[in-house]
Design an enzyme around this catalytic site. Structure first.
Site, PDB file in Angstrom:
ATOM      1  N   ASP A  92       0.972  -1.304   0.169  1.00 23.01           N
ATOM      2  CA  ASP A  92      -0.116   0.114  -0.035  1.00 23.01           C
ATOM      3  C   ASP A  92       0.937   1.115   0.097  1.00 23.01           C
ATOM      4  O   ASP A  92       1.604   1.515   1.097  1.00 23.01           O
ATOM      5  CB  ASP A  92      -0.953  -0.042   1.114  1.00 23.01           C
ATOM      6  CG  ASP A  92      -1.751  -1.072   1.182  1.00 23.01           C
ATOM      7  OD1 ASP A  92      -1.748  -2.010   0.481  1.00 23.01           O
ATOM      8  OD2 ASP A  92      -2.954  -0.981   1.842  1.00 23.01           O
ATOM      9  N   LYS A 155      -6.870   3.368  -2.491  1.00 21.29           N
ATOM     10  CA  LYS A 155      -7.221   3.191  -1.136  1.00 21.29           C
ATOM     11  C   LYS A 155      -7.505   4.684  -0.546  1.00 21.29           C
ATOM     12  O   LYS A 155      -6.824   5.683  -0.983  1.00 21.29           O
ATOM     13  CB  LYS A 155      -5.993   2.604  -0.409  1.00 21.29           C
ATOM     14  CG  LYS A 155      -6.075   2.677   1.162  1.00 21.29           C
ATOM     15  CD  LYS A 155      -4.871   1.896   1.411  1.00 21.29           C
ATOM     16  CE  LYS A 155      -4.897   1.879   3.160  1.00 21.29           C
ATOM     17  NZ  LYS A 155      -3.648   1.156   3.542  1.00 21.29           N
ATOM     18  N   LYS A 184     -10.200   0.295  -1.790  1.00 18.89           N
ATOM     19  CA  LYS A 184      -9.901  -0.092  -0.505  1.00 18.89           C
ATOM     20  C   LYS A 184     -10.311   1.182   0.703  1.00 18.89           C
ATOM     21  O   LYS A 184      -9.830   2.249   0.366  1.00 18.89           O
ATOM     22  CB  LYS A 184      -8.590  -0.212  -0.107  1.00 18.89           C
ATOM     23  CG  LYS A 184      -8.242  -0.682   1.523  1.00 18.89           C
ATOM     24  CD  LYS A 184      -6.887  -1.310   1.694  1.00 18.89           C
ATOM     25  CE  LYS A 184      -6.457  -1.325   3.094  1.00 18.89           C
ATOM     26  NZ  LYS A 184      -5.082  -1.872   3.224  1.00 18.89           N
TER      27      LYS A 184
END
Length: 224
Positions: A92, A155, A184
């Site tokens: 991430d 995300k 996400k």
């Protein structure tokens, strides 16, 4: 039902003062509830990978350029390669928020692509936008650049800034990235109602430190 929810959750512990004992507990919980992954700082990747090596269902996720996104593309690429060498299968990464705000779109694209290329065929790449710091136009631009760079997910948040995931942001991100890229939701998600709202808006993965509370029906505490 609880298992279906668990498979959406990146079981997260990113606090600077997390101890070895806590990371081991996180891994144990991930195996018990079959979360999608454990999400941990790079220092802990090797330990988590060792703990989870017999479990094919729980991924090892780590963070890159975290939490500010202000390291160089070269540094982020090195971090990614190092994390993968240590056993990470998902990364991430935080975008260069300053470059996005300065409308340096090529820089943002290069930054994301550096991580995508470093992770290619070895790890999924999720691109953290830090939505609480962005205008809607900036969110849309960031999502489009992430798609262009070949990211697997976008995300919302690091969990370390001024806000977390919102239903509105998830809906916006899903609209921009389309059906083929994951979304996400992370930051401030502490119960099943919040998870369901995010999924309904378009989220396909949830980042939460309260994963156990979510799947068991309790209410989680704040903190990432």
């Amino acid at each position: 039902m609880a298992t279906d929810i668990a498979r959406l959750i990146d079981h997260t512990l990113l606090k600077a003062d997390a101890t070895k004992e806590q990371i081991l507990q996180l891994c144990k919980e991930a195996q018990t509830y079959q979360f999608a992954s454990v999400c941990i700082n790079p220092y802990w990747v090797k330990l988590a990978a060792e703990q989870l090596k017999e479990d094919k269902h729980v991924a090892v996720c780590t963070v890159i350029g975290f939490p500010l996104g202000q390291s160089t593309p070269e540094t982020k690429a090195f971090e990614t390669k190092n994390a993968i060498a240590n056993g990470a299968t998902e990364v991430d990464m935080v975008i260069n928020i300053a470059a996005l705000k300065d409308k340096q779109d090529q820089m943002v694209l290069n930054d994301i692509r550096a991580v995508v290329d470093a992770a290619k065929d070895k790890a999924l790449t999720k691109v953290i936008l830090e939505t609480c710091l962005l205008t809607n136009e900036e969110k849309e631009r960031a999502c489009a650049l992430a798609v262009q760079a070949g990211a697997d997910y976008v995300k919302t948040s690091t969990g370390f800034s001024t806000g977390g995931a919102t239903v509105e942001d998830i809906a916006l991100m899903r609209r921009v990235v389309g059906a083929d890229v994951g979304v996400k939701a992370s930051g401030g998600i502490r119960d099943l109602a919040a998870v369901n709202a995010m999924v309904e808006a378009g989220a396909t993965r949830i980042g939460a430190s309260a994963g156990v509370a979510i799947v068991t029906g309790a209410t989680g505490s704040s903190g990432y």
